[in-house]
Design a protein around this motif. Structure first.
Motif, short mmCIF file in Angstrom:
data_model
loop_
_atom_site.label_atom_id
_atom_site.label_comp_id
_atom_site.label_asym_id
_atom_site.label_seq_id
_atom_site.Cartn_x
_atom_site.Cartn_y
_atom_site.Cartn_z
N PHE A 260 0.83 -1.21 0.00
CA PHE A 260 0.00 0.00 0.00
C PHE A 260 0.86 1.26 0.00
O PHE A 260 1.90 1.33 0.66
N ILE A 261 0.38 2.24 -0.74
CA ILE A 261 1.05 3.53 -0.82
C ILE A 261 -0.02 4.61 -0.68
O ILE A 261 -1.17 4.39 -1.06
N ASN A 262 0.34 5.76 -0.13
CA ASN A 262 -0.69 6.73 0.26
C ASN A 262 -1.22 7.61 -0.86
O ASN A 262 -2.31 8.13 -0.75
N ASN A 263 -0.45 7.81 -1.93
CA ASN A 263 -0.98 8.66 -3.00
C ASN A 263 -0.55 8.16 -4.37
O ASN A 263 0.48 7.49 -4.53
N VAL B 107 0.62 -2.62 -10.51
CA VAL B 107 0.04 -1.53 -9.73
C VAL B 107 -1.46 -1.48 -9.95
O VAL B 107 -1.99 -1.99 -10.94
N LEU B 108 -2.14 -0.86 -8.99
CA LEU B 108 -3.59 -0.70 -9.05
C LEU B 108 -3.93 0.67 -8.50
O LEU B 108 -3.61 0.97 -7.35
N LEU C 9 1.75 -6.56 -5.66
CA LEU C 9 0.75 -5.66 -6.24
C LEU C 9 0.73 -4.40 -5.39
O LEU C 9 0.40 -4.45 -4.20
N ILE C 10 1.10 -3.28 -5.98
CA ILE C 10 1.16 -2.00 -5.26
C ILE C 10 -0.12 -1.23 -5.54
O ILE C 10 -0.49 -1.04 -6.70
N ALA C 11 -0.79 -0.79 -4.49
CA ALA C 11 -2.09 -0.15 -4.68
C ALA C 11 -2.29 1.00 -3.71
O ALA C 11 -1.67 1.06 -2.65
N THR C 12 -3.17 1.91 -4.09
CA THR C 12 -3.65 2.92 -3.15
C THR C 12 -4.81 2.30 -2.37
O THR C 12 -5.39 1.30 -2.77
N ASP C 13 -5.17 2.91 -1.26
CA ASP C 13 -6.26 2.38 -0.44
C ASP C 13 -7.58 2.36 -1.20
O ASP C 13 -8.35 1.41 -1.09
N VAL C 14 -7.85 3.41 -1.98
CA VAL C 14 -9.11 3.47 -2.72
C VAL C 14 -9.21 2.32 -3.70
O VAL C 14 -10.24 1.64 -3.81
N ALA C 15 -8.13 2.04 -4.42
CA ALA C 15 -8.15 0.99 -5.43
C ALA C 15 -8.25 -0.39 -4.81
O ALA C 15 -8.86 -1.30 -5.38
N ALA C 16 -7.65 -0.57 -3.63
CA ALA C 16 -7.58 -1.91 -3.03
C ALA C 16 -8.67 -2.15 -2.00
O ALA C 16 -8.75 -3.22 -1.42
N THR D 218 -5.56 -1.16 10.14
CA THR D 218 -6.36 -2.38 10.33
C THR D 218 -6.86 -2.92 9.00
O THR D 218 -6.77 -4.13 8.73
N HIS D 219 -7.42 -2.05 8.16
CA HIS D 219 -7.96 -2.49 6.87
C HIS D 219 -6.86 -3.09 6.00
O HIS D 219 -7.03 -4.15 5.39
N ARG D 220 -5.73 -2.40 5.92
CA ARG D 220 -4.63 -2.91 5.09
C ARG D 220 -4.12 -4.24 5.65
O ARG D 220 -3.98 -5.22 4.91
N SER D 221 -3.83 -4.25 6.93
CA SER D 221 -3.18 -5.42 7.54
C SER D 221 -4.06 -6.65 7.50
O SER D 221 -3.56 -7.78 7.45
N GLY D 222 -5.37 -6.46 7.49
CA GLY D 222 -6.29 -7.58 7.51
C GLY D 222 -6.32 -8.40 6.24
O GLY D 222 -7.00 -9.43 6.18
N ARG D 223 -5.56 -8.00 5.23
CA ARG D 223 -5.54 -8.76 3.96
C ARG D 223 -4.73 -10.05 4.07
O ARG D 223 -4.87 -10.93 3.24
#
Length: 426
Positions: free
Chosen positions: A241-244, A264-265, A289-296, A320-325
């Motif tokens: 995950f990346i922030n922007n 990427v996503l 797979l590198i993604a922003t929060d909105v995309a993932a 929490t949302h990211r880590s739960g994957r």
């Protein structure tokens, strides 16, 4: 009496899981009894089937009306929900269609003319079609907000509220998410009728895997090289995950120049580009797979060995949302954060509530090992901490999951664990 005894015969035949998940045991009866519901349950806990099954029993496929609306914040999540619906409606008279931004609007209008029983869509496109009177909101008797914390956030709240107000007066509303804040509960209570609040704790989940939380101290400028190194580790199958979006595009350019096996996503990609990136990742053609929060948001990909925070999350909910994957349905996993000096304080705050203290790791002899740049592991001196990826995370089993049931990519090589595993489509 459990909810399985209340299912229609055709749904019972499709139920192949050994047992129900806690969120399903609580939410399905509540929806069948006509309750509004606000449900909070960990990522990967079976929330999709918790609302899909009662919806299929509550709608009438022969009514020639669109009776149910499921909204989700991202195209990818909508596609996953649609696939689950198609699996469970096969052989019935219930029809479904998808209404997402970025797709051909006229084609969606033509599909609406056929009066699908259930529609799944993103709030922006749903609002457009409702305003154009192509989607008859007054026929809608059931609305589900998946990832409700985002749909009821300030950005989408107005659109969602107007759609609910335009629905049938007896419309039932369900909100589901991995995190539900006090603010979201208050917002939900304003347009729901005596909602039942359900909360499933992580400790209630069966067959929990071990999830290790770790971090690497790294200069911001070195993060791209860290990801490149990780992408060549055979036991890594990671969602990063990346922030922007700007930073994501910059890293994508550098990594692809180096032929790193990454994809990427992001929200600027069209439907086919997103599908290709997800397929390449699920099929094992790329390891990260590198993604922003909105995309993932809401993505359900099985067999993830790692979740990588390239950028430290801004909030605890985001962490929490990211880590739960990873670490789902009995599988082990690792949550790895790349922490630059300015983010150390934020990272310590985000991980303060974890059961165990996060492990610090360092890149040494082509792999990540526990330690820091000041420690000297057995057999040699540790180099400067940069990046890496070798862990003992493993994944496997046959989980209940909310995505499409495709087997995940297995990574090869000699490692301490495995990635992969079958998915059941929950």
């Amino acid at each position: 009496m459990g909810f399985l005894e209340r299912l229609d015969p055709e749904l019972k035949e499709k139920w192949t899981f050994e047992s129900e998940m806690p969120i399903q045991a609580r939410m399905i009866p509540a929806m069948l009894d006509g309750r509004d519901v606000v449900a909070e349950s960990p990522t990967g806990s079976g929330k999709t089937l918790a609302y899909v099954i009662p919806l299929l029993m509550l709608v009438d496929g022969g009514s020639n009306r669109t009776e149910a609306l499921i909204m989700a914040p991202s195209q990818e999540l909508c596609m996953q929900i649609l696939e689950v619906l198609r699996n469970w409606t096969e052989g019935t008279d219930v029809t479904v269609t998808q209404l997402i931004g970025g797709a051909n609007k006229q084609r969606q209008i033509e599909k609406l003319k056929k009066k699908p029983t259930i529609v799944v869509g993103t709030p922006g496109r749903i609002r457009e079609l409702a305003n154009d009177r192509k989607l008859k909101m007054h026929d809608i008797r059931h609305i589900v907000l998946d990832e409700g914390d985002q749909l009821l956030g300030r950005e989408n709240r107005s659109d969602v509220r107007s759609l609910i107000d335009a629905a049938s007066p007896d419309c039932r509303v369900s909100v589901v998410s991995a995190t539900v804040t006090d603010e979201i509960r208050l917002v939900a209570d304003r347009f729901m009728t005596d909602p039942l609040h359900i909360r499933v704790e992580a400790g209630e989940m069966p067959a929990q895997g071990k999830v290790v939380h770790s971090f690497v101290k790294v200069e911001e400028r070195d993060k791209t090289d860290l990801i490149r190194r990780l992408s060549h580790q055979e036991n890594v199958h990671a969602l990063a995950f990346i922030n922007n979006t700007d930073q994501l595009l910059m890293k994508e350019s550098k990594l692809k120049f180096d032929d790193a096996p990454v994809a990427v996503l992001h929200s600027g990609m069209n439907k086919m580009e997103r599908k290709r990136a997800l397929d390449d990742f699920r099929d094992g053609k790329v390891r990260i797979l590198i993604a922003t929060d909105v995309a993932a948001r809401g993505l359900d990909i099985s067999g993830l060995s790692h979740v990588i925070h390239i950028d430290v999350p801004r909030t605890a909910e985001q962490y929490t949302h990211r880590s739960g994957r990873t670490g789902r349905a009995g599988a082990d996993g690792e949550v790895l954060s790349l922490v630059s000096y300015p983010d150390e304080k934020t990272y310590r705050k985000l991980t303060r509530e974890l059961t165990g203290k996060p492990l610090q790791k360092v890149w040494h002899k082509g792999a990540l090992i526990e330690g820091s740049s000041k420690t000297a592991p057995a057999g040699g001196k540790a180099g400067k901490a940069k990046t890496g990826g070798r862990t003992n995370a493993k994944a496997g089993s046959k989980p209940q999951s909310k995505a499409d049931g495709k087997p995940s990519a297995k990574s090869g090589g000699k490692t301490k664990g495995k990635t992969g595993g079958k998915r059941s489509g929950q």
